[in-house]
Design an enzyme around this catalytic site. Structure first.
Site, PDB file in Angstrom:
ATOM      1  N   LYS A  11       0.830  -1.209   0.000  1.00 30.72           N
ATOM      2  CA  LYS A  11       0.000   0.000   0.000  1.00 30.72           C
ATOM      3  C   LYS A  11       0.869   1.267   0.000  1.00 30.72           C
ATOM      4  O   LYS A  11       2.094   1.185   0.221  1.00 30.72           O
ATOM      5  CB  LYS A  11      -0.933  -0.042   1.212  1.00 30.72           C
ATOM      6  CG  LYS A  11      -1.911  -1.231   1.174  1.00 30.72           C
ATOM      7  CD  LYS A  11      -2.936  -1.130   2.296  1.00 30.72           C
ATOM      8  CE  LYS A  11      -3.907  -2.303   2.234  1.00 30.72           C
ATOM      9  NZ  LYS A  11      -5.025  -2.157   3.196  1.00 30.72           N
ATOM     10  N   HIS A 117      -1.970  -5.561   1.456  1.00 28.46           N
ATOM     11  CA  HIS A 117      -3.255  -6.237   1.265  1.00 28.46           C
ATOM     12  C   HIS A 117      -2.967  -7.634   0.750  1.00 28.46           C
ATOM     13  O   HIS A 117      -2.033  -7.832  -0.022  1.00 28.46           O
ATOM     14  CB  HIS A 117      -4.112  -5.495   0.226  1.00 28.46           C
ATOM     15  CG  HIS A 117      -5.282  -6.322  -0.249  1.00 28.46           C
ATOM     16  ND1 HIS A 117      -6.463  -6.385   0.449  1.00 28.46           N
ATOM     17  CD2 HIS A 117      -5.413  -7.169  -1.304  1.00 28.46           C
ATOM     18  CE1 HIS A 117      -7.288  -7.222  -0.167  1.00 28.46           C
ATOM     19  NE2 HIS A 117      -6.674  -7.708  -1.244  1.00 28.46           N
ATOM     20  N   GLU A 128      -9.172 -11.230  -7.772  1.00 23.11           N
ATOM     21  CA  GLU A 128      -8.271 -10.089  -7.555  1.00 23.11           C
ATOM     22  C   GLU A 128      -7.061 -10.142  -8.487  1.00 23.11           C
ATOM     23  O   GLU A 128      -6.622  -9.103  -8.991  1.00 23.11           O
ATOM     24  CB  GLU A 128      -7.829 -10.059  -6.085  1.00 23.11           C
ATOM     25  CG  GLU A 128      -8.984  -9.723  -5.149  1.00 23.11           C
ATOM     26  CD  GLU A 128      -8.552  -9.515  -3.705  1.00 23.11           C
ATOM     27  OE1 GLU A 128      -7.362  -9.705  -3.374  1.00 23.11           O
ATOM     28  OE2 GLU A 128      -9.420  -9.134  -2.900  1.00 23.11           O
TER      29      GLU A 128
END
Ligand code: CMP
Length: 147
Positions: A11, A117, A128
């Site tokens: 992130k 994540h 994803e």
């Protein structure tokens, strides 16, 4: 045990802190191979689509704002039980509850700036991975060129 793939994101707080290498090293030393890596600065639309499952949650807007605040590293990790193993290496979502030696315990600031994540199930991992990576950008290390 089965070989799996999972999506990992470093992130904006992890990129900003300059710990991309340290995080990838933890995956590699724990048996997860990065078979696709891409730096990206997500648009709001991309982040909203990725986290659509959280749309009704009170933190959704802040989450999207944070995830679009700077570059992220998108990765596909491959290995035995990759989804569960990645979640062990990351630690609990809330770094205050994360176990010793996990990425979030060692580097995360709070539940929003939680550094990484990871997909939460093999089913979501497939969704994803394909959200960010077409198959042609994924390169398993045992793949042999035929020509
Ligand atoms: P992640 O694994 O990326 O999935 C959704 C993210 O929402 C989560 O990590 C957290 O960073 C963020 N988040 C912010 N607030 C909360 C909360 N109260 N509960 C769960 N996730 C939260």
């Amino acid at each position: 045990m089965a070989t799996e793939r999972t999506l990992s994101i470093i992130k904006p707080d992890g990129v900003e802190k300059g710990i991309i290498g340290k995080i990838i090293s933890r995956f590699e030393t724990n048996g997860l191979k990065p078979i696709a890596i891409r730096l990206a600065h997500l648009s709001r639309r991309e982040a909203e689509g990725f986290y659509a499952v959280h749309k009704a949650r009170p933190f959704f807007n802040d989450l999207v704002t944070f995830m679009t605040s700077g570059p992220v590293v998108l990765m596909v990790l491959e290995g035995e039980s990759a989804v569960a193993r990645n979640r062990e290496i990351m630690g609990a979502t809330d770094p205050g509850k994360a176990a010793e030696g996990t990425i979030r315990k060692d580097f995360a600031t709070d539940i929003e700036k939680n550094t990484v994540h990871g997909s939460d199930s093999p089913e979501n991992a497939k969704i994803e991975v394909s959200y960010y990576f077409p198959e042609v950008q994924v390169h398993p290390y045992d793949w042999k060129r035929k020509t």
